[in-house]
Design a protein around this motif. Structure first.
Motif, PDB file in Angstrom:
ATOM      1  N   LEU A 165       2.156  11.465   2.424  1.00  0.00           N
ATOM      2  CA  LEU A 165       3.276  10.964   1.623  1.00  0.00           C
ATOM      3  C   LEU A 165       4.596  11.093   2.388  1.00  0.00           C
ATOM      4  N   ARG A 166       4.765  12.226   3.077  1.00  0.00           N
ATOM      5  CA  ARG A 166       5.997  12.469   3.824  1.00  0.00           C
ATOM      6  C   ARG A 166       6.156  11.443   4.946  1.00  0.00           C
ATOM      7  N   LEU A 167       5.070  11.216   5.685  1.00  0.00           N
ATOM      8  CA  LEU A 167       5.141  10.257   6.789  1.00  0.00           C
ATOM      9  C   LEU A 167       5.343   8.833   6.271  1.00  0.00           C
ATOM     10  N   ASN A 168       4.699   8.514   5.164  1.00  0.00           N
ATOM     11  CA  ASN A 168       4.887   7.189   4.572  1.00  0.00           C
ATOM     12  C   ASN A 168       6.357   6.938   4.259  1.00  0.00           C
ATOM     13  N   ARG A 169       6.997   7.947   3.678  1.00  0.00           N
ATOM     14  CA  ARG A 169       8.410   7.782   3.319  1.00  0.00           C
ATOM     15  C   ARG A 169       9.281   7.668   4.566  1.00  0.00           C
ATOM     16  N   LEU A 170       9.025   8.510   5.569  1.00  0.00           N
ATOM     17  CA  LEU A 170       9.809   8.441   6.816  1.00  0.00           C
ATOM     18  C   LEU A 170       9.640   7.081   7.486  1.00  0.00           C
ATOM     19  N   ASN A 171       8.411   6.599   7.531  1.00  0.00           N
ATOM     20  CA  ASN A 171       8.155   5.307   8.171  1.00  0.00           C
ATOM     21  C   ASN A 171       8.740   4.152   7.362  1.00  0.00           C
ATOM     22  N   PHE A 172       8.646   4.249   6.060  1.00  0.00           N
ATOM     23  CA  PHE A 172       9.212   3.200   5.208  1.00  0.00           C
ATOM     24  C   PHE A 172      10.725   3.106   5.414  1.00  0.00           C
ATOM     25  N   ASN A 173      11.381   4.262   5.431  1.00  0.00           N
ATOM     26  CA  ASN A 173      12.833   4.273   5.635  1.00  0.00           C
ATOM     27  C   ASN A 173      13.222   3.715   7.002  1.00  0.00           C
ATOM     28  N   ALA A 174      12.325   3.897   7.985  1.00  0.00           N
ATOM     29  CA  ALA A 174      12.620   3.442   9.346  1.00  0.00           C
ATOM     30  C   ALA A 174      12.477   1.930   9.489  1.00  0.00           C
ATOM     31  N   VAL A 175      11.575   1.304   8.707  1.00  0.00           N
ATOM     32  CA  VAL A 175      11.290  -0.118   8.899  1.00  0.00           C
ATOM     33  C   VAL A 175      11.838  -1.008   7.795  1.00  0.00           C
ATOM     34  N   VAL A 176      12.308  -0.426   6.706  1.00  0.00           N
ATOM     35  CA  VAL A 176      12.700  -1.263   5.560  1.00  0.00           C
ATOM     36  C   VAL A 176      13.837  -2.211   5.913  1.00  0.00           C
ATOM     37  N   GLN A 196       6.182  -5.867   2.622  1.00  0.00           N
ATOM     38  CA  GLN A 196       5.888  -5.849   4.057  1.00  0.00           C
ATOM     39  C   GLN A 196       6.266  -4.501   4.670  1.00  0.00           C
ATOM     40  N   ALA A 197       7.392  -3.960   4.241  1.00  0.00           N
ATOM     41  CA  ALA A 197       7.830  -2.650   4.747  1.00  0.00           C
ATOM     42  C   ALA A 197       6.799  -1.579   4.410  1.00  0.00           C
ATOM     43  N   MET A 198       6.250  -1.641   3.207  1.00  0.00           N
ATOM     44  CA  MET A 198       5.247  -0.649   2.801  1.00  0.00           C
ATOM     45  C   MET A 198       3.959  -0.815   3.604  1.00  0.00           C
ATOM     46  N   GLU A 199       3.560  -2.069   3.866  1.00  0.00           N
ATOM     47  CA  GLU A 199       2.357  -2.302   4.667  1.00  0.00           C
ATOM     48  C   GLU A 199       2.530  -1.765   6.093  1.00  0.00           C
ATOM     49  N   ILE A 200       3.690  -2.026   6.681  1.00  0.00           N
ATOM     50  CA  ILE A 200       3.960  -1.542   8.035  1.00  0.00           C
ATOM     51  C   ILE A 200       3.986  -0.006   8.048  1.00  0.00           C
ATOM     52  N   ALA A 201       4.643   0.561   7.046  1.00  0.00           N
ATOM     53  CA  ALA A 201       4.750   2.020   6.966  1.00  0.00           C
ATOM     54  C   ALA A 201       3.374   2.666   6.822  1.00  0.00           C
ATOM     55  N   ALA A 249       1.926  19.115  12.886  1.00  0.00           N
ATOM     56  CA  ALA A 249       2.501  18.152  11.940  1.00  0.00           C
ATOM     57  C   ALA A 249       3.916  18.549  11.533  1.00  0.00           C
ATOM     58  N   ASN A 250       4.156  19.844  11.363  1.00  0.00           N
ATOM     59  CA  ASN A 250       5.501  20.310  10.994  1.00  0.00           C
ATOM     60  C   ASN A 250       6.510  20.011  12.094  1.00  0.00           C
ATOM     61  N   VAL A 251       6.120  20.227  13.346  1.00  0.00           N
ATOM     62  CA  VAL A 251       7.024  19.926  14.458  1.00  0.00           C
ATOM     63  C   VAL A 251       7.354  18.433  14.478  1.00  0.00           C
ATOM     64  N   TYR A 252       6.328  17.606  14.324  1.00  0.00           N
ATOM     65  CA  TYR A 252       6.539  16.156  14.382  1.00  0.00           C
ATOM     66  C   TYR A 252       7.413  15.664  13.232  1.00  0.00           C
ATOM     67  N   THR A 253       7.122  16.114  12.014  1.00  0.00           N
ATOM     68  CA  THR A 253       7.902  15.644  10.863  1.00  0.00           C
ATOM     69  C   THR A 253       9.331  16.176  10.901  1.00  0.00           C
ATOM     70  N   LEU A 254       9.520  17.387  11.433  1.00  0.00           N
ATOM     71  CA  LEU A 254      10.885  17.887  11.603  1.00  0.00           C
ATOM     72  C   LEU A 254      11.650  17.020  12.603  1.00  0.00           C
ATOM     73  N   ALA A 255      10.980  16.647  13.694  1.00  0.00           N
ATOM     74  CA  ALA A 255      11.621  15.771  14.676  1.00  0.00           C
ATOM     75  C   ALA A 255      12.025  14.447  14.030  1.00  0.00           C
ATOM     76  N   ARG A 256      11.131  13.902  13.221  1.00  0.00           N
ATOM     77  CA  ARG A 256      11.440  12.644  12.536  1.00  0.00           C
ATOM     78  C   ARG A 256      12.603  12.816  11.554  1.00  0.00           C
ATOM     79  N   SER A 257      12.601  13.924  10.825  1.00  0.00           N
ATOM     80  CA  SER A 257      13.651  14.142   9.830  1.00  0.00           C
ATOM     81  C   SER A 257      15.010  14.370  10.489  1.00  0.00           C
TER      82      SER A 257
END
Length: 285
Positions: free
Chosen positions: A102-113, A121-126, A152-160
């Motif tokens: 769920l966390r990655l979906n939201r980060l990716n959605f925010n990045a591509v929307v 389409q944004a949700m499909e890409i995410a 996973a924590n390191v990666y999601t922190l980097a994204r955030s």
């Protein structure tokens, strides 16, 4: 030569010996009975002794049966307990995986929307990006001495903190390699990404973050700064100013990556071959 009865051990030998003793007492009684009335008292006495030992043999068998039952009950309870622990672990891991998804979906959605044609389409890409990232995280966790949740924590922190997908992946791998090479734990790898993220947030390579990296995670910050200055080819005065810019932060990350590549390349694989690393990887698998 060892008598056959002595070859037996434990409860079986005791019971068999008592049975033989009881039989011998019966034989003695028959012999005494042939003596006449004078032997009646002795006969009754030996009958009582034989009966007592027969009862003792039965009691020993009862105790042995009870003890065996208790051992079996304890073994079954231990197996049930382990199964319950396994089920609880699987449920917890599943819950953590869902939260990460769920966390990655939201980060990716925010990045591509902003670049997608519409929300669908944004949700499909995410969703597709999330699947790829989860697969990458699982593979990296198995290849390193750190568990899936730590990576996973390191990666999601980097994204955030604003690092893009590819940059976050490269930074996560660099941090894992460095931490493995220095035999650091999950606390230190989190500290490194937090300090990097704070640099990115404030837009400068400041002394506070450098001190935290050196003191808390053993990062050779002076060596990183030296590589960084060599890369940008600036004088000391120019470099001092450059450090306090957003470009300076990016240059610091690049220099850190170069240092890791030079000094700690393959460190995750080496540490993963240790007993602890192999154990953690087995759990990840």
């Amino acid at each position: 030569m060892v008598a056959p009865a002595l070859k037996q051990v434990g409860v079986e030998a005791v019971v068999e010996s008592l049975g033989k003793f009881t039989s011998d007492v019966g034989t003695m009684n028959k012999s005494i009975a042939s003596i006449g009335q004078e032997g009646n008292l002795l006969t009754r006495t030996l009958d009582a002794v034989g009966g007592a030992f027969s009862a003792l043999g039965s009691r020993i068998l009862d105790v042995a049966t009870y003890a065996l039952g208790q051992l079996l009950a304890s073994a079954i309870q231990a197996v049930i307990s382990k199964i319950q622990e396994l089920i609880a672990g699987v449920m917890e891991a599943g819950a953590q995986f869902q939260l990460l998804e769920l966390r990655l979906n939201r980060l990716n959605f925010n990045a591509v929307v902003g670049s997608a044609e519409d929300m669908n389409q944004a949700m499909e890409i995410a969703t597709e990006l999330t699947k790829e990232q989860l697969d990458w995280l699982q593979k990296l966790a198995v290849q390193t001495p750190y568990d899936f949740q730590d990576i996973a924590n390191v990666y999601t922190l980097a994204r955030s903190y604003g690092f893009a997908g590819d940059s976050a992946q490269g930074l996560t791998r660099d941090i894992a390699d460095f931490a493995a090479g220095m035999a650091l734990g999950n606390v230190e790898i989190k500290r490194i990404i937090v300090n990097f993220g704070q640099m990115a947030q404030v837009g400068k390579v400041n002394a506070r973050e450098l001190n935290d990296l050196a003191r808390g995670a053993f990062v050779p910050v002076n060596d990183v700064l030296k590589i960084m200055q060599e890369n940008v080819k600036m004088t000391d005065a120019e470099f001092k100013t450059f450090r306090y810019t957003g470009e300076g932060v990016n240059a610091f990350m690049q220099a850190f990556s170069q240092l890791v590549e030079t000094r700690f390349s393959g460190a995750t694989r080496d540490m993963a071959r240790t007993f602890k690393g192999a154990t953690d990887n087995a759990q990840d698998f």
